[in-house]
Design an enzyme around this catalytic site. Structure first.
Site, PDB file in Angstrom:
ATOM      1  CE1 TYR A   1     -19.576 -13.424 -76.751  1.00 11.91           C
ATOM      2  CE2 TYR A   1     -20.430 -14.384 -78.767  1.00 11.91           C
ATOM      3  CZ  TYR A   1     -20.057 -13.285 -78.034  1.00 11.91           C
ATOM      4  OH  TYR A   1     -20.137 -12.029 -78.586  1.00 11.91           O
TER       5      TYR A   1
ATOM      6  N   GLY B   1     -10.549   2.814 -67.671  1.00 10.60           N
ATOM      7  CA  GLY B   1     -10.160   1.822 -68.674  1.00 10.60           C
ATOM      8  C   GLY B   1     -11.116   1.715 -69.833  1.00 10.60           C
ATOM      9  CB  THR B   2     -14.142   3.017 -70.770  1.00  5.39           C
ATOM     10  OG1 THR B   2     -15.022   3.157 -71.868  1.00  5.39           O
ATOM     11  CG2 THR B   2     -14.213   4.234 -69.886  1.00  5.39           C
ATOM     12  CB  SER B   3     -12.140   3.185 -76.021  1.00  2.00           C
ATOM     13  OG  SER B   3     -13.499   2.874 -76.280  1.00  2.00           O
TER      14      SER B   3
ATOM     15  CG  HIS C   1     -21.917  -3.934 -73.109  1.00  2.00           C
ATOM     16  ND1 HIS C   1     -20.735  -3.270 -73.351  1.00  2.00           N
ATOM     17  CD2 HIS C   1     -22.900  -3.066 -73.455  1.00  2.00           C
ATOM     18  CE1 HIS C   1     -20.988  -2.063 -73.843  1.00  2.00           C
ATOM     19  NE2 HIS C   1     -22.295  -1.912 -73.904  1.00  2.00           N
TER      20      HIS C   1
ATOM     21  CB  ALA D   1      -6.934  -0.265 -65.346  1.00  2.00           C
TER      22      ALA D   1
ATOM     23  NE  ARG E   1     -12.382 -15.389 -75.928  1.00  2.00           N
ATOM     24  CZ  ARG E   1     -12.043 -16.126 -77.008  1.00  2.00           C
ATOM     25  NH1 ARG E   1     -12.804 -16.162 -78.065  1.00  2.00           N
ATOM     26  NH2 ARG E   1     -10.942 -16.832 -77.022  1.00  2.00           N
TER      27      ARG E   1
END
Ligand SMILES: [Zn+2]
Length: 243
Positions: A56, A180-182, A112, A224, A59
């Site tokens: 993380y 843009g979401t699965s 999230h 997107a 990231r």
């Protein structure tokens, strides 16, 4: 009596991907080569916190190398348009980067969690910090004596944030957009169904048809950054007629 217009937008990995940020969904459950169960569960933190922390911290450091794209910008313009016409607006994102807020989004909820925030593994202390990104050094809780800070990320097996507020907004909304979401990660994948159930018009933008698509959803295929500005521009006048 017609309901007053109200908008909920859900964004996912596709929006971040167009700014160059990789996500878990990119390649069979891997994120930068790491498996979900090795870096994104409470068990992983308990087993190997150094590995999770390093992941993380990298990231978090990467956020300074990317900038918002045209999809982020279009969502800001759309939010301002809605609020200027007294249309309630809520942007719910599954993304943990800070690109929506850097673009200027105001009514934003990170379901999230956020890379920009850390929280104590023991108490309720939270800290916004993007300056201390050394992957080799844990950060101590500013309140507890010996506890460490962990990423303020909702890991698999943990409860997503803001669910009460999101569910209320979905029940009230007249227009719902999934961008843009699965459509495979719950609970977010269920928002489309919830919006349909409350009678909202539903719009879905994604690279490919998501699994949770229904015949009544308006589907826009593409990246997107390329398709969201046009989708929102076409929706703005529709909203004003109906509000
Ligand atoms: Zn603490």
């Amino acid at each position: 009596m017609a309901r007053r217009a109200s908008v909920v937008v859900l964004t996912g990995a596709g929006v971040s991907a167009d700014s160059g940020l990789a996500t878990f969904r990119d390649a069979g459950g891997l994120w930068e080569g790491q498996r979900v169960e090795d870096v994104a569960t409470p068990a992983a933190w308990a087993r190997d916190p150094a590995r999770v922390w390093r992941f993380y911290q990298l990231r978090r450091a990467a956020l300074s190398t990317v900038v918002p794209n045209a999809a982020h910008d279009a969502l800001v313009a759309f939010e301002r348009h809605c609020l200027a016409h007294d249309v309630p607006f809520l942007l719910v994102t599954q993304n943990v980067d800070d690109l929506h807020e850097r673009a200027g989004s105001q009514r934003l909820r990170h379901m999230h969690g956020e890379l920009a925030w850390l929280r104590c593994e023991r108490c309720d202390a939270r800290l916004r910090d993007l300056a201390q990104v050394d992957p080799r050094r844990f950060l101590p809780c500013p309140t507890c004596a010996h506890a460490r800070l962990r990423p303020d990320i909702v890991w698999f097996g943990e409860m997503p944030y803001h669910m009460d507020e999101i569910e209320r907004a979905l029940a009230d909304c007249t227009h719902f957009l999934a961008v843009g979401t699965s459509g495979v990660v719950y609970p977010a994948a269920g928002f489309l169904q919830a919006a349909r159930a409350s009678g909202a018009r539903t719009y879905v933008q994604a690279l490919e048809r998501p699994e949770n698509l229904a015949a009544r959803d308006e589907f826009v295929a593409g990246r997107a950054a390329e398709s969201v500005p046009a989708l929102l521009a076409s929706l703005a006048p529709v909203l004003m007629r109906e509000s």
